[in-house]
Design a protein around this motif. Structure first.
Motif, mmCIF file in Angstrom:
data_model
loop_
_atom_site.group_PDB
_atom_site.id
_atom_site.type_symbol
_atom_site.label_atom_id
_atom_site.label_comp_id
_atom_site.label_asym_id
_atom_site.label_seq_id
_atom_site.Cartn_x
_atom_site.Cartn_y
_atom_site.Cartn_z
ATOM 1 N N LYS A 5 0.816 -1.218 0.000
ATOM 2 C CA LYS A 5 0.000 0.000 0.000
ATOM 3 C C LYS A 5 0.849 1.267 0.000
ATOM 4 O O LYS A 5 0.521 2.248 -0.681
ATOM 5 C CB LYS A 5 -0.945 -0.011 1.198
ATOM 6 N N ALA A 6 1.926 1.260 0.765
ATOM 7 C CA ALA A 6 2.802 2.437 0.796
ATOM 8 C C ALA A 6 3.460 2.640 -0.561
ATOM 9 O O ALA A 6 3.602 3.777 -1.041
ATOM 10 C CB ALA A 6 3.862 2.276 1.885
ATOM 11 N N TRP A 7 3.845 1.540 -1.201
ATOM 12 C CA TRP A 7 4.437 1.636 -2.541
ATOM 13 C C TRP A 7 3.428 2.181 -3.543
ATOM 14 O O TRP A 7 3.738 3.044 -4.360
ATOM 15 C CB TRP A 7 4.940 0.267 -2.991
ATOM 16 N N GLN A 8 2.190 1.691 -3.495
ATOM 17 C CA GLN A 8 1.157 2.159 -4.415
ATOM 18 C C GLN A 8 0.938 3.668 -4.278
ATOM 19 O O GLN A 8 0.781 4.383 -5.280
ATOM 20 C CB GLN A 8 -0.151 1.416 -4.150
ATOM 21 N N ALA A 9 0.943 4.161 -3.047
ATOM 22 C CA ALA A 9 0.777 5.599 -2.837
ATOM 23 C C ALA A 9 1.929 6.376 -3.463
ATOM 24 O O ALA A 9 1.740 7.455 -4.032
ATOM 25 C CB ALA A 9 0.680 5.896 -1.343
#
Length: 441
Positions: A263-267
């Motif tokens: 999720k942090a990467w997607q953001a």
């Protein structure tokens, strides 16, 4: 007459554009600069975490910890600063002993680092305090098999990523094959076996036609088989915490996205697309692109990022001028080995029979080169790239003697490895896809 100043290696090149109809510079969109990186880091591992608990609640003082960082080709993101802040936080705020912390440099299939390289990548403080700072070896005999993805990729990884709390620090940029760098790329190809990397990356080729799969490309993630396979493989490691760095073209920290690994990467991907994706109204007759200087033009393998990006901005049959010093030459052991099957007219067949990462980057580079007349300013010997269809020069005056600017529309891209020109339609679609897959911070 337009005066142009572009970075080239550790120096710069100055020249003039005379007689052009128009000269337009393509820069990234305005991005914030983090003024206090320590305060930003503390916020991002506590109240600002994405999709998970604060770091303190995920790791106990007795846990062994492995920190995965990137290699020298990605030092532009200045991960050493973040790595030092992280290690000090683990020790000072969370009670994790320095002797419990190991740092692994995610080399993938890249060249080994020197001890001095590793000291620079992790920071002097980290290198001198933690238990070890080591290079990953994709051919090591002790790699651990952890499962097979739904795509059929057998996943084997560095043993320091198994049975320990794993924190990955990566830099997010647009990526030719995976859509975006960062995140799961710390695992595959970063700390994976050569077999795992090959099985994942060979999906870049169209399953039926002699060309790159149209689902594969910069900014493409939703149906990209390479990205989807990487995400499955990355999930098998059960990474405890992800730290994704985004920098501006001057390597100043612009965004820090920390928390749940995916999720942090997607953001961070959404942030990158809005920062570096650049909608253009038309393709130009002539495009002049610098990689942005050292280390982005350290070798031709890394410099192809500029080739891939800039080729999107030039008309079919136009002229592409690229500035890439390449003091290390090709940068990939097998990159120029593929000239032989290229000259024999069997490059696609040869690559499918014996796929390598360097081979595919060579393949994709040839696809981009075919779109335009490609001229290169480089310290490499011209013979190295001649069969690829590139004319290489060591002097900018000699190169410019081959270019007619009269009445032409010209784009100048000072940081070609970062700025990704896109048609307005493509820009809006990719922004929407990135937003749906993660959302901006």
């Amino acid at each position: 007459m337009e005066q142009v100043h572009l970075k080239y290696g550790t120096s710069a090149v100055d020249f003039e554009i005379d007689g052009a109809k128009s000269v337009k510079y393509l820069y990234e969109n305005k991005m914030r600069v983090i003024e206090d990186i320590k305060a930003e880091f503390l916020h991002c591992v506590t109240d600002g975490v994405i999709g998970t608990k604060p770091l303190k609640e995920l790791i106990a003082p007795t846990d062994p910890v492995t920190i995965v960082i990137s290699d020298m080709t990605r030092f532009w993101m200045r991960q050493d600063v973040i790595c030092e802040l992280l290690v000090k936080y683990l020790h000072d705020e969370m009670g994790v002993g320095y002797d419990q912390i190991a740092v692994v440099v995610a080399l993938g299939t890249h060249r080994k680092n020197t001890a001095e390289d590793r000291r620079k990548l992790a920071s002097e403080f980290v290198y001198d305090h933690v238990a070890s700072v080591t290079d990953h070896d994709c051919d090591a005999p002790d790699l651990v098999y952890i499962g097979t993805t739904s795509f059929g990729t057998r996943v084997s990884v560095n043993p320091l990523a198994v049975g320990r709390k794993v924190i990955c620090i990566g830099g997010t940029v647009h990526h030719l094959m995976a859509g975006y760098g960062g995140g799961r790329k710390s695992i595959v190809p970063g700390i994976a076996s050569r077999e795992t990397i090959r099985m994942n990356h060979e999906r870049a080729l169209d399953p039926e036609k002699p060309m790159t799969d149209v689902r594969v490309g910069s900014g493409l993630v939703e149906n990209n088989p390479i990205n989807l396979d990487m995400r499955e493989a990355g999930a098998m490691v059960h990474v405890t915490f992800g730290i994704n760095i985004v920098v501006d073209t001057s390597s100043r920290h612009s965004g820090l996205f920390c928390g749940e690994f995916d999720k942090a990467w997607q953001a961070s991907c959404s942030y990158v697309q809005k920062g570096y994706g650049l909608p253009i109204d038309y393709q130009a007759d002539v495009v002049i692109a610098s990689c942005g200087g050292f280390p982005k033009d350290l070798n031709f393998y890394q410099s192809t990022k500029t080739l891939f990006n800039a080729s999107r901005a030039v008309k079919e049959g136009g002229t592409l001028i690229m500035l890439a010093e390449c003091p290390e030459g090709s940068g990939s052991k097998d990159f120029f080995d593929w000239i032989k099957p290229l000259s024999k007219g069997c490059l696609d067949e040869a690559l499918r029979a014996s796929f390598t990462i360097g081979g595919y980057i060579f393949y994709a580079a040839c696809e981009s080169i075919r779109r335009s007349k490609t001229l290169l300013l480089s310290s490499m010997e011209p013979e190295l790239v001649r069969d690829m269809g590139v004319r290489s020069f060591k002097d900018m005056k000699d190169l410019l003697a081959e270019v007619d600017f009269n009445g032409k529309d010209v784009y100048v891209i000072p940081y070609g490895g970062s700025v990704l020109p896109q048609t307005k339609e493509a820009y809006e679609r990719i922004c929407r896809e990135a937003e749906e897959n993660g959302g901006a911070k």
